[in-house]
Design a protein around this motif. Structure first.
Motif, PDB file in Angstrom:
ATOM      1  N   ASP A 156       0.817  -1.214   0.000  1.00 51.70           N
ATOM      2  CA  ASP A 156       0.000   0.000   0.000  1.00 51.70           C
ATOM      3  C   ASP A 156       0.852   1.266   0.000  1.00 51.70           C
ATOM      4  N   GLU A 157       2.089   1.125  -0.496  1.00 54.33           N
ATOM      5  CA  GLU A 157       2.916   2.319  -0.691  1.00 54.33           C
ATOM      6  C   GLU A 157       3.473   2.307  -2.111  1.00 54.33           C
ATOM      7  N   ARG A 158       3.906   3.469  -2.584  1.00 55.64           N
ATOM      8  CA  ARG A 158       4.497   3.514  -3.920  1.00 55.64           C
ATOM      9  C   ARG A 158       5.864   2.842  -3.890  1.00 55.64           C
ATOM     10  N   VAL A 159       6.294   2.310  -5.022  1.00 59.21           N
ATOM     11  CA  VAL A 159       7.653   1.790  -5.131  1.00 59.21           C
ATOM     12  C   VAL A 159       8.322   2.486  -6.306  1.00 59.21           C
ATOM     13  N   LEU A 160       9.621   2.614  -6.194  1.00 55.29           N
ATOM     14  CA  LEU A 160      10.350   3.405  -7.174  1.00 55.29           C
ATOM     15  C   LEU A 160      11.722   2.754  -7.366  1.00 55.29           C
ATOM     16  N   TRP A 161      12.125   2.608  -8.611  1.00 53.85           N
ATOM     17  CA  TRP A 161      13.441   2.014  -8.843  1.00 53.85           C
ATOM     18  C   TRP A 161      14.122   2.606 -10.063  1.00 53.85           C
ATOM     19  N   LEU A 162      15.422   2.314 -10.177  1.00 60.27           N
ATOM     20  CA  LEU A 162      16.219   2.715 -11.336  1.00 60.27           C
ATOM     21  C   LEU A 162      16.213   1.569 -12.341  1.00 60.27           C
ATOM     22  N   ASP A 163      15.894   1.872 -13.594  1.00 60.25           N
ATOM     23  CA  ASP A 163      15.996   0.900 -14.686  1.00 60.25           C
ATOM     24  C   ASP A 163      17.166   1.295 -15.565  1.00 60.25           C
ATOM     25  N   VAL A 164      18.050   0.365 -15.870  1.00 62.50           N
ATOM     26  CA  VAL A 164      19.103   0.629 -16.858  1.00 62.50           C
ATOM     27  C   VAL A 164      19.077  -0.503 -17.874  1.00 62.50           C
ATOM     28  N   LEU A 165      19.055  -0.147 -19.147  1.00 61.09           N
ATOM     29  CA  LEU A 165      19.034  -1.137 -20.233  1.00 61.09           C
ATOM     30  C   LEU A 165      20.161  -0.845 -21.213  1.00 61.09           C
ATOM     31  N   ASP A 166      20.583  -1.899 -21.944  1.00 58.75           N
ATOM     32  CA  ASP A 166      21.565  -1.721 -23.019  1.00 58.75           C
ATOM     33  C   ASP A 166      20.865  -1.271 -24.306  1.00 58.75           C
ATOM     34  N   LEU A 167      19.848  -0.427 -24.134  1.00 62.84           N
ATOM     35  CA  LEU A 167      18.889  -0.135 -25.205  1.00 62.84           C
ATOM     36  C   LEU A 167      19.494   0.605 -26.399  1.00 62.84           C
ATOM     37  N   ALA A 168      20.333   1.613 -26.135  1.00 62.06           N
ATOM     38  CA  ALA A 168      20.908   2.373 -27.251  1.00 62.06           C
ATOM     39  C   ALA A 168      21.805   1.463 -28.092  1.00 62.06           C
ATOM     40  N   LEU A 169      22.558   0.603 -27.410  1.00 59.42           N
ATOM     41  CA  LEU A 169      23.426  -0.345 -28.121  1.00 59.42           C
ATOM     42  C   LEU A 169      22.597  -1.273 -29.009  1.00 59.42           C
ATOM     43  N   VAL A 170      21.542  -1.837 -28.434  1.00 59.56           N
ATOM     44  CA  VAL A 170      20.716  -2.801 -29.172  1.00 59.56           C
ATOM     45  C   VAL A 170      20.044  -2.122 -30.371  1.00 59.56           C
ATOM     46  N   ILE A 171      19.625  -0.878 -30.183  1.00 62.84           N
ATOM     47  CA  ILE A 171      19.005  -0.152 -31.302  1.00 62.84           C
ATOM     48  C   ILE A 171      20.043   0.181 -32.370  1.00 62.84           C
ATOM     49  N   TRP A 172      21.243   0.624 -31.956  1.00 60.15           N
ATOM     50  CA  TRP A 172      22.322   0.900 -32.911  1.00 60.15           C
ATOM     51  C   TRP A 172      22.664  -0.335 -33.732  1.00 60.15           C
ATOM     52  N   LEU A 173      22.588  -1.486 -33.065  1.00 57.38           N
ATOM     53  CA  LEU A 173      22.969  -2.736 -33.736  1.00 57.38           C
ATOM     54  C   LEU A 173      21.823  -3.315 -34.576  1.00 57.38           C
ATOM     55  N   ASP A 174      20.699  -2.597 -34.643  1.00 57.35           N
ATOM     56  CA  ASP A 174      19.516  -3.090 -35.372  1.00 57.35           C
ATOM     57  C   ASP A 174      19.127  -4.477 -34.883  1.00 57.35           C
ATOM     58  N   ALA A 175      19.073  -4.625 -33.554  1.00 59.33           N
ATOM     59  CA  ALA A 175      18.785  -5.933 -32.961  1.00 59.33           C
ATOM     60  C   ALA A 175      17.590  -5.870 -32.010  1.00 59.33           C
ATOM     61  N   MET A 176      16.766  -4.811 -32.139  1.00 59.37           N
ATOM     62  CA  MET A 176      15.648  -4.642 -31.219  1.00 59.37           C
ATOM     63  C   MET A 176      14.446  -5.473 -31.646  1.00 59.37           C
ATOM     64  N   PHE A 177      14.006  -6.344 -30.759  1.00 57.30           N
ATOM     65  CA  PHE A 177      12.742  -7.053 -30.929  1.00 57.30           C
ATOM     66  C   PHE A 177      11.951  -6.883 -29.638  1.00 57.30           C
ATOM     67  N   PHE A 178      10.634  -6.782 -29.778  1.00 54.61           N
ATOM     68  CA  PHE A 178       9.755  -6.567 -28.623  1.00 54.61           C
ATOM     69  C   PHE A 178       8.511  -7.415 -28.801  1.00 54.61           C
ATOM     70  N   GLU A 179       8.025  -7.986 -27.717  1.00 52.62           N
ATOM     71  CA  GLU A 179       6.793  -8.769 -27.786  1.00 52.62           C
ATOM     72  C   GLU A 179       5.970  -8.523 -26.516  1.00 52.62           C
TER      73      GLU A 179
END
Ligand code: 1HN
Length: 354
Positions: A156-179
Motif C-alpha cells: 500500500d505504498e508507492r515503489v520506485l526504482w532505477l531501470d538501466v538497459l543496453d537499449l541504445a546499443l541494441v538499437i544501434w545494432l539493429d537488434a531490437m525485438f519486442f513482444e
C-alpha cells in the motif's frame, strides 16, 4: 541526394565532388571527426537529482494510468549530449520507474537487457520468466535479453526504482525485438519467493544439472543485505577507505549479463576513490550517504537516489565527508568482448594501458 556536398576552388575538382555525391560516394580525405585521437563524447557528464525526479515521478503516477500500450510508467533520463534522444549514454538507457499501490506493469519481453536497482518501497515483485522476485531497497534484479518480465505492487505504498538497459546499443545494432505478453494478467507472485534465488543464491553452491551456464546469470536477484555484509567485511579488514564488489554469474563467474557490468562501492567517511578513465560508459547511483563526484569537467554533489553518468573516457573521482554506498552499472563487458576496453589509471599522464 543525401550525401554531403563539398566545394573547393578548382572547378574540375568541384566537378568530381559533385559526381561523387551523385554516386553516393564520400571522399575520406574530407571527413572530419572520423579518425579522432580520442573518442569524441556523445553523452556528457550529467546528474539527475532525486529531489527533482521523484516529485515528477509522483505527478506522473497520479496523472498517467498504466494500461496496455503504455506498459511502463518510466521517466527516461535524456542526456543533453544525445541530441534529444531519450538515452543516458551512447549505449544505455536509464530511467526512474514508479508503481503505485495495487498497480501491475504487464508482461512483455525485448532483446534489450535490463537491470533494476530498487530505491524506495519494499515488497513489490518482479516476475522474470514467471519467477517471482520480492524487491527491497538496494536489491539488484536482472531481466536478461528476451526474458518475460512484469511488475506487481501488492503493497500500500508507492515503489520506485532505477531501470538501466543496453537499449541504445541494441538499437544501434539493429537488434531490437519486442513482444507484449498475454492479455490475461499473471495470477501474481507466488508466496514461496524466487526459485532462481533458492537454487543459485547461496554462495559457492550451484545445481549440477538444470539452468545456468548460458549467456546470462541464472540468478535474477542480488540482495543488498549480502552486498552490505561483504563490503563491511572488506573495509573491516583493511586500512583503505574504499571497497567494491562485482555482481557475478554464480555458474560462469563472469558479469551478470553479456552487455552490462554491475558493482557496489563503499567509501568510508572522509574517503575518496579515483577511477581514472576507461572506454565505455556507466551510470552511478547513490544508495546511502553523500558525496562529491568529479566527472570530466563537471562536479556533482550527490545524495541518495541521485544518478550520474560517466561517459566514455571521462576521468572520474569520488569523495565523501559522511561516507557513501553507491551502485554502478556500465557497458564494460561489451568493450572487453570486442577488444575495445582501454583504461588509464589516475595520474598516468597521457599513457594508457591496453
Ligand atoms: C522497460 O521494458 C522497462 O520492463 C523499464 O520495466 C524501462 C525503458 C526503456 C525501454 C523499455 C520494464 C524501460 C523499458
Amino acid at each position: 541526394v543525401a550525401t554531403t556536398r563539398f566545394q573547393g576552388e578548382n572547378p574540375e575538382l568541384d566537378g568530381l565532388y559533385g559526381d561523387l555525391a551523385e554516386a553516393d560516394l564520400q571522399p575520406l580525405w574530407l571527413q572530419e571527426r572520423l579518425l579522432t585521437a580520442a573518442p569524441p563524447q556523445r553523452s556528457v557528464p550529467f546528474c539527475w537529482k532525486a529531489k527533482d525526479v521523484y516529485p515528477l515521478a509522483e505527478r506522473a503516477r497520479r496523472l498517467v494510468p498504466i494500461e496496455r500500450g503504455g506498459d511502463r510508467r518510466v521517466l527516461m533520463f535524456s542526456n543533453p549530449g544525445m541530441g534529444g534522444w531519450c538515452m543516458a549514454t551512447s549505449t544505455m538507457s536509464a530511467a526512474i520507474q514508479i508503481l503505485g499501490p495495487g498497480e501491475i506493469a504487464p508482461a512483455h519481453r525485448h532483446t534489450a537487457a535490463a537491470i533494476r536497482f530498487i530505491l524506495e518501497g519494499s515488497g513489490a515483485v518482479t516476475l522474470v520468466d514467471g519467477d517471482a522476485i520480492p524487491m527491497i531497497p538496494g536489491d539488484l534484479v536482472l531481466t536478461p535479453n528476451w526474458t518475460w518480465h512484469e511488475h506487481h505492487n501488492p503493497t500500500d505504498e508507492r515503489v520506485l526504482w532505477l531501470d538501466v538497459l543496453d537499449l541504445a546499443l541494441v538499437i544501434w545494432l539493429d537488434a531490437m525485438f519486442f513482444e507484449p505478453g498475454p492479455d490475461a494478467p499473471d495470477p501474481g507472485p507466488s508466496p514461496s519467493g524466487s526459485t532462481s534465488e533458492r537454487r543459485f543464491g547461496r554462495s559457492g553452491i550451484v545445481p549440477v544439472s538444470g539452468a545456468g551456464g548460458g549467456a546470462y546469470s541464472p540468478l535474477f536477484v542480488y540482495r543488498w543485505s549480502d552486498v552490505d555484509a561483504v563490503l563491511d567485511d572488506i573495509l573491516g579488514g583493511i586500512a583503505a577507505h574504499h571497497a567494491s564488489v562485482r555482481y557475478s554469474d554464480p555458474v560462469r563467474g563472469g558479469d551478470v549479463m553479456p552487455t552490462l557490468r554491475c558493482e557496489a562501492h563503499r567509501l568510508r567517511p572522509g574517503g575518496a576513490a579515483d577511477f581514472g578513465r576507461a572506454t565505455g560508459s556507466a551510470m552511478w547511483t547513490v544508495f546511502t550517504g553523500e558525496g562529491v563526484a568529479s566527472v570530466g569537467d563537471s562536479t556533482f554533489e550527490v545524495e541518495p537516489g541521485d544518478t550520474y553518468v560517466v561517459p566514455s573516457w571521462c576521468p572520474h573521482r569520488l569523495e565523501t565527508a559522511a561516507g557513501a554506498d553507491l551502485f554502478t552499472v556500465g557497458d564494460a563487458p561489451t568493450f572487453e568482448a570486442l577488444g575495445l576496453m582501454r583504461r588509464r589509471p589516475p595520474d598516468a599522464g597521457e599513457r594508457s594501458e591496453r
